[in-house]
Design a protein around this motif. Structure first.
Motif, PDB file in Angstrom:
ATOM      1  N   TYR A  26      43.293  55.090  51.071  1.00  0.00           N
ATOM      2  CA  TYR A  26      43.750  55.018  49.848  1.00  0.00           C
ATOM      3  C   TYR A  26      43.771  56.299  49.012  1.00  0.00           C
ATOM      4  N   VAL A  27      42.402  56.439  48.278  1.00  0.00           N
ATOM      5  CA  VAL A  27      42.375  57.646  47.639  1.00  0.00           C
ATOM      6  C   VAL A  27      42.410  58.462  48.245  1.00  0.00           C
ATOM      7  N   GLY A  28      42.260  59.031  49.514  1.00  0.00           N
ATOM      8  CA  GLY A  28      42.877  60.891  50.030  1.00  0.00           C
ATOM      9  C   GLY A  28      44.001  60.795  49.214  1.00  0.00           C
ATOM     10  N   ASN A  29      45.278  58.997  49.463  1.00  0.00           N
ATOM     11  CA  ASN A  29      46.655  59.502  49.561  1.00  0.00           C
ATOM     12  C   ASN A  29      47.158  59.783  48.256  1.00  0.00           C
TER      13      ASN A  29
ATOM     14  N   MET B  78      37.141  61.191  31.735  1.00  0.00           N
ATOM     15  CA  MET B  78      37.738  60.194  31.947  1.00  0.00           C
ATOM     16  C   MET B  78      38.377  60.743  33.879  1.00  0.00           C
ATOM     17  N   PRO B  79      38.289  61.970  34.578  1.00  0.00           N
ATOM     18  CA  PRO B  79      38.415  61.782  35.924  1.00  0.00           C
ATOM     19  C   PRO B  79      37.372  60.347  36.578  1.00  0.00           C
ATOM     20  N   PHE B  80      36.296  59.755  36.143  1.00  0.00           N
ATOM     21  CA  PHE B  80      35.444  59.277  36.400  1.00  0.00           C
ATOM     22  C   PHE B  80      35.835  57.718  35.936  1.00  0.00           C
ATOM     23  N   LEU B  81      36.798  57.072  34.914  1.00  0.00           N
ATOM     24  CA  LEU B  81      37.138  56.368  34.557  1.00  0.00           C
ATOM     25  C   LEU B  81      38.058  56.045  35.699  1.00  0.00           C
ATOM     26  N   VAL B  82      38.779  56.869  35.547  1.00  0.00           N
ATOM     27  CA  VAL B  82      40.043  57.002  36.179  1.00  0.00           C
ATOM     28  C   VAL B  82      39.536  56.516  38.090  1.00  0.00           C
ATOM     29  N   LEU B  83      39.055  57.424  38.754  1.00  0.00           N
ATOM     30  CA  LEU B  83      38.438  56.546  39.858  1.00  0.00           C
ATOM     31  C   LEU B  83      37.843  55.028  39.908  1.00  0.00           C
ATOM     32  N   GLY B  84      36.752  54.920  38.910  1.00  0.00           N
ATOM     33  CA  GLY B  84      36.100  53.825  38.878  1.00  0.00           C
ATOM     34  C   GLY B  84      37.229  52.329  38.548  1.00  0.00           C
ATOM     35  N   ILE B  85      38.565  52.536  37.759  1.00  0.00           N
ATOM     36  CA  ILE B  85      39.462  51.890  37.769  1.00  0.00           C
ATOM     37  C   ILE B  85      40.207  51.573  39.103  1.00  0.00           C
ATOM     38  N   VAL B  86      40.566  52.835  39.711  1.00  0.00           N
ATOM     39  CA  VAL B  86      40.882  53.147  41.331  1.00  0.00           C
ATOM     40  C   VAL B  86      40.078  51.586  42.397  1.00  0.00           C
ATOM     41  N   THR B  87      38.762  52.096  42.263  1.00  0.00           N
ATOM     42  CA  THR B  87      37.812  51.899  43.671  1.00  0.00           C
ATOM     43  C   THR B  87      37.638  50.159  43.082  1.00  0.00           C
ATOM     44  N   LEU B  88      37.420  49.582  41.465  1.00  0.00           N
ATOM     45  CA  LEU B  88      37.903  48.732  41.178  1.00  0.00           C
ATOM     46  C   LEU B  88      39.182  47.888  42.253  1.00  0.00           C
ATOM     47  N   ALA B  89      39.711  48.622  41.511  1.00  0.00           N
ATOM     48  CA  ALA B  89      41.637  47.599  41.761  1.00  0.00           C
ATOM     49  C   ALA B  89      41.567  47.629  43.182  1.00  0.00           C
ATOM     50  N   PHE B  90      40.907  48.507  43.786  1.00  0.00           N
ATOM     51  CA  PHE B  90      40.559  48.329  46.064  1.00  0.00           C
ATOM     52  C   PHE B  90      39.804  47.078  45.563  1.00  0.00           C
TER      53      PHE B  90
ATOM     54  N   PRO C  55      49.070  46.482  48.338  1.00  0.00           N
ATOM     55  CA  PRO C  55      49.538  48.045  47.322  1.00  0.00           C
ATOM     56  C   PRO C  55      50.164  47.628  45.798  1.00  0.00           C
ATOM     57  N   ALA C  56      51.022  47.212  45.829  1.00  0.00           N
ATOM     58  CA  ALA C  56      51.617  46.724  44.667  1.00  0.00           C
ATOM     59  C   ALA C  56      50.574  46.311  43.574  1.00  0.00           C
ATOM     60  N   ILE C  57      49.961  45.351  43.982  1.00  0.00           N
ATOM     61  CA  ILE C  57      48.661  45.252  43.502  1.00  0.00           C
ATOM     62  C   ILE C  57      48.307  46.056  42.768  1.00  0.00           C
ATOM     63  N   ILE C  58      47.973  46.910  43.451  1.00  0.00           N
ATOM     64  CA  ILE C  58      46.631  47.871  43.704  1.00  0.00           C
ATOM     65  C   ILE C  58      46.919  48.341  42.944  1.00  0.00           C
ATOM     66  N   GLY C  59      48.549  49.073  42.651  1.00  0.00           N
ATOM     67  CA  GLY C  59      49.171  50.653  42.274  1.00  0.00           C
ATOM     68  C   GLY C  59      49.202  49.821  40.653  1.00  0.00           C
ATOM     69  N   VAL C  60      50.169  48.575  40.623  1.00  0.00           N
ATOM     70  CA  VAL C  60      49.868  48.835  39.237  1.00  0.00           C
ATOM     71  C   VAL C  60      48.864  48.347  38.070  1.00  0.00           C
ATOM     72  N   THR C  61      48.069  47.899  39.228  1.00  0.00           N
ATOM     73  CA  THR C  61      46.603  47.829  38.037  1.00  0.00           C
ATOM     74  C   THR C  61      45.991  49.554  37.730  1.00  0.00           C
ATOM     75  N   ILE C  62      45.996  50.624  38.258  1.00  0.00           N
ATOM     76  CA  ILE C  62      45.785  51.338  38.219  1.00  0.00           C
ATOM     77  C   ILE C  62      46.588  52.204  37.587  1.00  0.00           C
ATOM     78  N   VAL C  63      47.655  52.163  37.448  1.00  0.00           N
ATOM     79  CA  VAL C  63      48.891  52.574  36.647  1.00  0.00           C
ATOM     80  C   VAL C  63      48.719  51.847  35.166  1.00  0.00           C
ATOM     81  N   GLY C  64      48.896  50.662  35.402  1.00  0.00           N
ATOM     82  CA  GLY C  64      48.269  50.005  34.099  1.00  0.00           C
ATOM     83  C   GLY C  64      46.785  50.725  33.221  1.00  0.00           C
ATOM     84  N   GLY C  65      46.177  50.581  34.228  1.00  0.00           N
ATOM     85  CA  GLY C  65      44.826  51.261  33.565  1.00  0.00           C
ATOM     86  C   GLY C  65      44.625  52.393  33.435  1.00  0.00           C
ATOM     87  N   VAL C  66      45.357  53.601  33.815  1.00  0.00           N
ATOM     88  CA  VAL C  66      45.960  55.182  33.152  1.00  0.00           C
ATOM     89  C   VAL C  66      45.656  54.890  32.393  1.00  0.00           C
ATOM     90  N   VAL C  67      47.297  53.892  32.240  1.00  0.00           N
ATOM     91  CA  VAL C  67      48.347  54.009  30.838  1.00  0.00           C
ATOM     92  C   VAL C  67      47.285  53.442  29.321  1.00  0.00           C
TER      93      VAL C  67
END
Lengths: 326, 328
Positions: free
Chosen positions: A59-62, A1-13, A292-304
């Motif tokens: 970005y990831v740090g933030n 699960m954490p890896f999947l989230v990181l994957g989403i973040v990276t891809l979105a970025f 920033p908004a696009i990445i944010g939406v993508t990440i939150v959508g992915g996590v949901v």
């Protein structure tokens, strides 16, 4: 699960870096574009002067501290924007899921039980129609018929525009109005929810009904159905308690997966119904190259989406005794 | 006139319509069973033995049409309103089926399934009381640790144990009649014997009428009182079990008996009846068995055989070898 989230973040970025659009055009006005000092200042302010790996690490740090950056357009923290809008989307998606599953399961059961009759054909037509008609067309058409033409359902928005919204507690309008104890407002919120949720849920209802029909046909032919009838059980009991209960696992799967469709569908539905959710936010962000908004939406959508898959898996275990004890 | 038997089927007919063509699966069978009696119904797969009994209880497939008569305790079942039939099923008349795994609902505990049968027919019984009774019933069919077992799911039981659960469920409401459709076919030979013992023991204890449907005449030898042999939807021979084995009157019955493996004799090959049962849509004229009958004569090809009887022993064959005193 954490890896999947990181994957989403990276891809979105990374996805935002391959787009042609230059984010500077979103930040700097056309006039200032010719002013090298202003451009350099904007670059430094938004961190665009740094290399891609550097930006990614920052970005990831933030993100770990809950900071998703600041929106180019609203100039507010993206995290704040997104979480302010997420409940509206969730309310719409969950309502759509509820409507879609209820209609889908009911139609699927009826179609299977009355196979090859008028009921079956009508259900097939309903499913095909729902799956083939694009959400935006259906939304506009229904909005026109029910709201504009007949006036039996309200127009876009979450509440009557003249009403004062209740204090936001959960962000779910139906729940917040109940918390505020305002029954009239609750009904108004519910009333506004019906049409967009139905539009969004229809396609899902179609898919679910086809799957439930197929599974019910198979289960209804199994021997334990005969056993149930031989016990003296009535048809309703045979169908619901014995047959439908056995189709629960595949049904849960398709409901779980339909969530992804609903999240995407929400983008269009929210735009048509002026629904202040993540979908309409995403559309605005995409239009304005608000990275920033696009990445944010993508990440939150992915996590949901990940979370719903997790919930689906847990629901499996409850629905299927063999997994539970195996 | 003597008292009416517990369950009496008269000239029961079942036909299916498919693609506009009508198939006669059951072509007028008549049989009866009384309290405490075991009637064996034997026949090959597709002979109509199961569908006939199911149809008598209104459990036939949707496409089937049923005519004739099936009387239970003096009440006509054919054409009885569904609600009344449902009240009888699982309560006065119970059924168990061939494959105990597929016959139990995989997502309900066995206790819940037995309790359901009880509560369907006894409105006042609480869930608790029904579960307690379910445990008693499991004990009745000799399942160890019934209090623990009622909370388990069918897949946690072995084949024989599942069939015991089915039996427990069937006798939950003290039925008068139990119809067992191939109850041992899906089980190992050793388990078969145990299940047959459970059934015959319950028959004695609860004084039930038991109809044992099987394709295995050997199973009936030790357990049935009377036997009806079914071929292509008709009863071709019906007799007391001893008489049937000692003096089979119909060539088909003789064939069935000859094909039971016999441990005592050493044979090169097991006897088998030539050919296969005719498909439903293409029944031969005259006697349905004539294409496979070693004694078939010209008359068999054209004239349906009359039922000859000698007391309780009946056979539908032109050349039935009934003992003296047989009359057409």
């Amino acid at each position: 699960m954490p890896f999947l989230v990181l994957g989403i973040v990276t891809l979105a970025f990374l996805l935002t870096t391959v787009t042609k659009g230059d984010p500077l055009t979103a930040i700097v006005s056309d006039r200032q574009m010719n002013d090298p000092v202003a451009v350099a200042a904007a670059k430094a302010r938004w961190g665009l002067d740094r290399s891609l790996p550097e930006r990614y690490v920052i970005y990831v740090g933030n993100l770990l501290t809950g900071d998703m950056g600041t929106s180019f357009i609203t100039r507010r923290p993206v995290a704040q924007d997104v979480f302010f809008r997420l409940p509206a989307t969730m309310e719409l998606v969950l309502a759509a899921m509820l409507i879609g599953s209820t209609i889908g399961i009911t139609l699927g059961v009826l179609a299977a039980y009355f196979r090859n009759t008028v009921i079956d054909h009508a259900a097939r037509f309903f499913a095909l129609f729902g799956s083939s008609i694009p959400v935006f067309w259906l939304g506009l058409a229904l909005l026109y018929v029910f709201s504009v033409k007949w006036g039996i359902l309200p127009g876009p928005g979450r509440l009557d525009p003249r009403a004062t919204p209740p204090p936001s507690v959960t962000g779910f309008m139906t729940i917040d109005t109940l918390i505020a104890g305002n029954m009239k407002l609750f009904l108004d919120a519910l009333w506004h929810l019906i049409l967009p949720a139905f539009v969004l849920g229809w396609a899902v209802a179609g898919t679910i009904s086809r799957l439930v029909r197929a599974n019910m046909l198979e289960v209804l032919d199994r021997e334990f159905i005969l056993t149930a009838r031989a016990k003296g059980a009535g048809e309703l009991r045979v169908v619901v308690r014995h047959a439908l209960r056995n189709t629960l696992v595949p049904t849960l799967t398709v409901i779980g997966y339909s969530f992804a469709y609903l999240l995407t569908g929400a983008v269009l539905t929210e735009t048509i119904f002026s629904w202040p959710g993540m979908g309409s936010y995403a559309v605005e962000a995409a239009r304005g190259l608000d990275f920033p908004a696009i990445i944010g939406v993508t990440i939150v959508g992915g996590v949901v989406f990940l979370l719903t898959n997790l919930i689906t898996d847990i629901a499996y275990v409850i629905a299927n005794p063999r997994v539970r004890l195996g | 006139m003597q008292q009416e038997p517990l369950f009496a089927v008269r000239d029961l007919r079942v036909s299916f319509t498919r693609h506009g063509q009508s198939f006669k699966a059951v072509r007028g069978i008549s049989l009866h069973v009384d309290h405490g009696e075991v009637l064996g119904i034997v026949g090959e797969s597709g002979s109509g033995k199961s569908v006939g009994m199911l149809s008598a209880l209104g459990l036939q497939p949707k496409t089937a049409s049923v005519s004739g008569s099936a009387r239970f305790n003096g009440r006509e079942l054919v054409g009885m309103p569904m609600a009344q039939l449902r009240a009888l099923r699982g309560s006065r008349i119970a059924m168990i089926f061939q494959d105990p795994l597929s016959s139990l609902n995989p997502v309900m505990t066995v206790g819940a399934q037995i309790a359901e049968t009880i509560r369907l027919h006894n409105a006042g019984v609480s869930k608790r009381a029904a579960m307690d009774r379910a445990a008693e019933l499991l004990a009745l069919v000799a399942i160890p640790q019934p209090d623990r077992r009622i909370h388990q799911f069918p897949h946690e039981f072995s084949g024989g144990m599942r069939q015991r659960v089915m039996i427990a469920m069937a006798v939950a409401n003290d039925p008068d009649l139990l119809i067992a459709d191939e109850p041992t076919t899906a089980l190992d030979v050793t388990v078969q014997a145990q299940i047959m013992d459970v059934l015959t023991d319950l028959r004695r204890r609860l004084n039930l009428g038991l109809i044992l449907i099987t394709h295995d005449l050997g199973v009936l030898a030790g357990h049935a009182d009377r036997v009806a042999v079914v071929y292509s939807g008709e009863v071709v021979e019906q007799a007391n079990v001893d008489a049937l084995f000692a003096r089979p009157a119909h060539p088909y019955t003789r064939g069935l008996i000859a094909s039971i493996p016999n441990m005592a004799e050493e044979k090169e090959r097991l006897f088998s009846i030539d050919g296969a049962p005719p498909p439903l849509g293409k029944l031969p004229g005259g006697c349905a068995f004539h294409p496979r009958c070693p004694q078939a004569q010209d008359i068999c090809r054209h004239v349906p055989p009359p039922v000859r009887s000698n007391g309780d022993h009946r056979a539908a064959c032109h050349f039935a070898t009934l003992p003296v005193g047989s009359a057409a």
